[in-house]
Design an enzyme around this catalytic site. Sequence first.
Site, PDB file in Angstrom:
ATOM      1  N   SER A 120       1.026  -1.098   0.147  1.00 47.99           N
ATOM      2  CA  SER A 120       0.112   0.039  -0.016  1.00 47.99           C
ATOM      3  C   SER A 120       0.971   1.172   0.048  1.00 47.99           C
ATOM      4  O   SER A 120       2.009   1.288   0.496  1.00 47.99           O
ATOM      5  CB  SER A 120      -0.863  -0.073   1.222  1.00 47.99           C
ATOM      6  OG  SER A 120      -1.245   1.162   1.662  1.00 47.99           O
ATOM      7  N   HIS A 192     -12.390   2.858   3.911  1.00 46.29           N
ATOM      8  CA  HIS A 192     -11.500   4.071   3.465  1.00 46.29           C
ATOM      9  C   HIS A 192     -12.419   5.338   3.324  1.00 46.29           C
ATOM     10  O   HIS A 192     -13.553   5.050   3.078  1.00 46.29           O
ATOM     11  CB  HIS A 192     -10.669   3.652   2.295  1.00 46.29           C
ATOM     12  CG  HIS A 192      -9.682   2.541   2.549  1.00 46.29           C
ATOM     13  ND1 HIS A 192      -9.641   1.257   2.149  1.00 46.29           N
ATOM     14  CD2 HIS A 192      -8.489   2.794   3.311  1.00 46.29           C
ATOM     15  CE1 HIS A 192      -8.669   0.658   2.603  1.00 46.29           C
ATOM     16  NE2 HIS A 192      -7.883   1.541   3.128  1.00 46.29           N
TER      17      HIS A 192
HETATM   18  N1  LIG Z   1      -8.619  -0.832  -0.804  1.00 42.71           N
HETATM   19  C1  LIG Z   1      -7.229  -0.151  -1.019  1.00 42.71           C
HETATM   20  O1  LIG Z   1      -7.790   1.222  -1.261  1.00 42.71           O
HETATM   21  C2  LIG Z   1      -6.147  -0.654  -0.963  1.00 42.71           C
HETATM   22  C3  LIG Z   1      -4.947   0.419  -1.381  1.00 42.71           C
HETATM   23  C4  LIG Z   1      -3.569   0.002  -1.284  1.00 42.71           C
HETATM   24  C5  LIG Z   1      -3.391  -1.432  -1.289  1.00 42.71           C
HETATM   25  N2  LIG Z   1      -4.447  -2.145  -0.843  1.00 42.71           N
HETATM   26  C6  LIG Z   1      -4.156  -3.711  -0.539  1.00 42.71           C
HETATM   27  O2  LIG Z   1      -4.674  -4.595  -1.249  1.00 42.71           O
HETATM   28  C7  LIG Z   1      -4.792  -5.810  -0.651  1.00 42.71           C
HETATM   29  C8  LIG Z   1      -6.148  -6.156  -0.521  1.00 42.71           C
HETATM   30  O3  LIG Z   1      -7.144  -5.050   0.049  1.00 42.71           O
HETATM   31  P1  LIG Z   1      -8.762  -4.717  -0.346  1.00 42.71           P
HETATM   32  O4  LIG Z   1      -9.070  -3.498  -0.270  1.00 42.71           O
HETATM   33  O5  LIG Z   1      -9.171  -5.892  -1.031  1.00 42.71           O
HETATM   34  O6  LIG Z   1      -9.107  -5.385   1.085  1.00 42.71           O
HETATM   35  P2  LIG Z   1     -10.729  -6.141   1.613  1.00 42.71           P
HETATM   36  O7  LIG Z   1     -11.645  -5.982   0.633  1.00 42.71           O
HETATM   37  O8  LIG Z   1     -10.655  -6.033   3.009  1.00 42.71           O
HETATM   38  O9  LIG Z   1     -10.020  -7.683   1.363  1.00 42.71           O
HETATM   39  C9  LIG Z   1      -9.183  -8.400   1.960  1.00 42.71           C
HETATM   40  C10 LIG Z   1      -9.483  -9.837   1.947  1.00 42.71           C
HETATM   41  O10 LIG Z   1      -8.561 -10.556   2.702  1.00 42.71           O
HETATM   42  C11 LIG Z   1      -9.216 -11.566   3.260  1.00 42.71           C
HETATM   43  N3  LIG Z   1      -8.496 -12.003   4.489  1.00 42.71           N
HETATM   44  C12 LIG Z   1      -8.347 -10.953   5.619  1.00 42.71           C
HETATM   45  N4  LIG Z   1      -7.760 -11.534   6.886  1.00 42.71           N
HETATM   46  C13 LIG Z   1      -7.847 -13.090   6.469  1.00 42.71           C
HETATM   47  C14 LIG Z   1      -7.467 -14.462   7.097  1.00 42.71           C
HETATM   48  N5  LIG Z   1      -6.980 -13.852   8.565  1.00 42.71           N
HETATM   49  N6  LIG Z   1      -7.577 -15.369   6.434  1.00 42.71           N
HETATM   50  C15 LIG Z   1      -7.813 -15.424   5.039  1.00 42.71           C
HETATM   51  N7  LIG Z   1      -8.045 -14.279   4.350  1.00 42.71           N
HETATM   52  C16 LIG Z   1      -8.154 -12.964   4.985  1.00 42.71           C
HETATM   53  C17 LIG Z   1     -10.615 -11.196   3.411  1.00 42.71           C
HETATM   54  O11 LIG Z   1     -11.122 -12.520   3.244  1.00 42.71           O
HETATM   55  P3  LIG Z   1     -12.763 -12.804   3.595  1.00 42.71           P
HETATM   56  O12 LIG Z   1     -13.522 -11.922   2.640  1.00 42.71           O
HETATM   57  O13 LIG Z   1     -12.864 -14.337   3.108  1.00 42.71           O
HETATM   58  O14 LIG Z   1     -12.920 -12.435   4.909  1.00 42.71           O
HETATM   59  C18 LIG Z   1     -10.837 -10.386   2.148  1.00 42.71           C
HETATM   60  O15 LIG Z   1     -11.180 -10.941   1.244  1.00 42.71           O
HETATM   61  C19 LIG Z   1      -4.235  -5.445   0.968  1.00 42.71           C
HETATM   62  O16 LIG Z   1      -3.019  -6.040   0.818  1.00 42.71           O
HETATM   63  C20 LIG Z   1      -4.210  -3.870   0.889  1.00 42.71           C
HETATM   64  O17 LIG Z   1      -3.126  -3.676   1.544  1.00 42.71           O
HETATM   65  C21 LIG Z   1      -5.761  -1.817  -0.999  1.00 42.71           C
END
Ligand SMILES: NC(=O)c1ccc[n+]([C@@H]2O[C@H](COP(=O)([O-])OP(=O)(O)OC[C@H]3O[C@@H](n4cnc5c(N)ncnc54)[C@H](OP(=O)(O)O)[C@@H]3O)[C@@H](O)[C@H]2O)c1
Length: 325
Positions: A120, A192
């Site tokens: 991130s 966010h």
């Molecule tokens: N959103 C943003 O603006 C943004 C920006 C920069 C970087 N990122 C990066 O992109 C990546 C994904 O982010 P996102 O926005 O897609 O987040 P998200 O929508 O919250 O999704 C996170 C996913 O991780 C899974 N997860 C969390 N804890 C877990 C565990 N203990 N065991 C198995 N699965 C687990 C969840 O699974 P379940 O749904 O099955 O619970 C969920 O599908 C992260 O590394 C984040 O840092 C995101």
Amino acid sequence: MTGDNVDFTPAPLDRSAPLYVAGHRGLVGSAIWRKLEAEGFDNLIGRSSKELDLKDRGAVFEFFRETRPTNVVLAAAKVGGILANSTYPVDFLSENMQIQVNVLDAALEVGVDRLLFLGSSCIYPKFAPQPIKEDSLLTGHLEETNDSYAIAKIAGILQIQAVRRQYGKPWISAMPTNLYGPGDNFSPKGSHVLPALIRRYDEAVKSGAEVVTNWGTGTPRREFLHVDDMAAACLHLLEHYDGPAQVNVGTGSDVTIREIAETIGRVVGFEGVTEWDTTKPDGTPQKLLDVSKLADEGWTYQIGLEEGLRSTVEWYREHVDSIRE
Ligand SMILES: NC(=O)c1ccc[n+]([C@@H]2O[C@H](COP(=O)([O-])OP(=O)(O)OC[C@H]3O[C@@H](n4cnc5c(N)ncnc54)[C@H](OP(=O)(O)O)[C@@H]3O)[C@@H](O)[C@H]2O)c1
């Protein structure tokens, strides 16, 4: 970290080789899954956190030994906005460290070929020169409101670099800017800024409220990338990039929070007044990624902000009764 022992030329991925998308139900993971399916990948592997808790090291190793993925995208993480990050710093540090270390260690054991780790833009110092280049990493103090999360992500980047140096594996890292789109987290506790604003303005329209109050001054500048663009960038990097340095993924341009709030207000049809609660923290004053490295690799974004917001609001309204809390 210096030194790199990888001798690898990127090439199109084998569409029928098993590819594990960790976090495939999340905002980013689900977009990557859709993109891969659309590109003809027919051996995708996904597990929800209920089916496989990535904090459970034994279960993660068992899963990798059973499924033996050839390629992995690590998009699973504990993710949240300023409020969640500053209230639960231990959870953001510890859970993300556990998830990453377990997945990367297990992937190494079974000999995963290509792996993409997602970090991130909060890994960069609070006052890094803007736009932020990849080599700003570890050159200054982090923003305090999410430093635990950032430290976990930095550890992930270093683990990728260490695997490259010690084992010669062509694993890579990408650092997305703020993402938004279908499947986002709209929960008041964990979201966010952009989904939080969509929800707030939409609720104001529904309730007939005349005033919406947002956190901070509205002056910080932020960059936003549609998650479908992010997914396309991930596949592009997997097929075209190799190197120890993380690659920034963004649009290369930013807007103020005030501008984004006004645009969202317009898109949802809010006709009232926006006020700013300046007693609440603003976070980093500006966060704009330098995306020239990604451009040099031949990729640039496609979805403009207003167009992306319209489809995201549409998705939110269709799913408002079933979105995660
Ligand atoms: N959103 C943003 O603006 C943004 C920006 C920069 C970087 N990122 C990066 O992109 C990546 C994904 O982010 P996102 O926005 O897609 O987040 P998200 O929508 O919250 O999704 C996170 C996913 O991780 C899974 N997860 C969390 N804890 C877990 C565990 N203990 N065991 C198995 N699965 C687990 C969840 O699974 P379940 O749904 O099955 O619970 C969920 O599908 C992260 O590394 C984040 O840092 C995101």
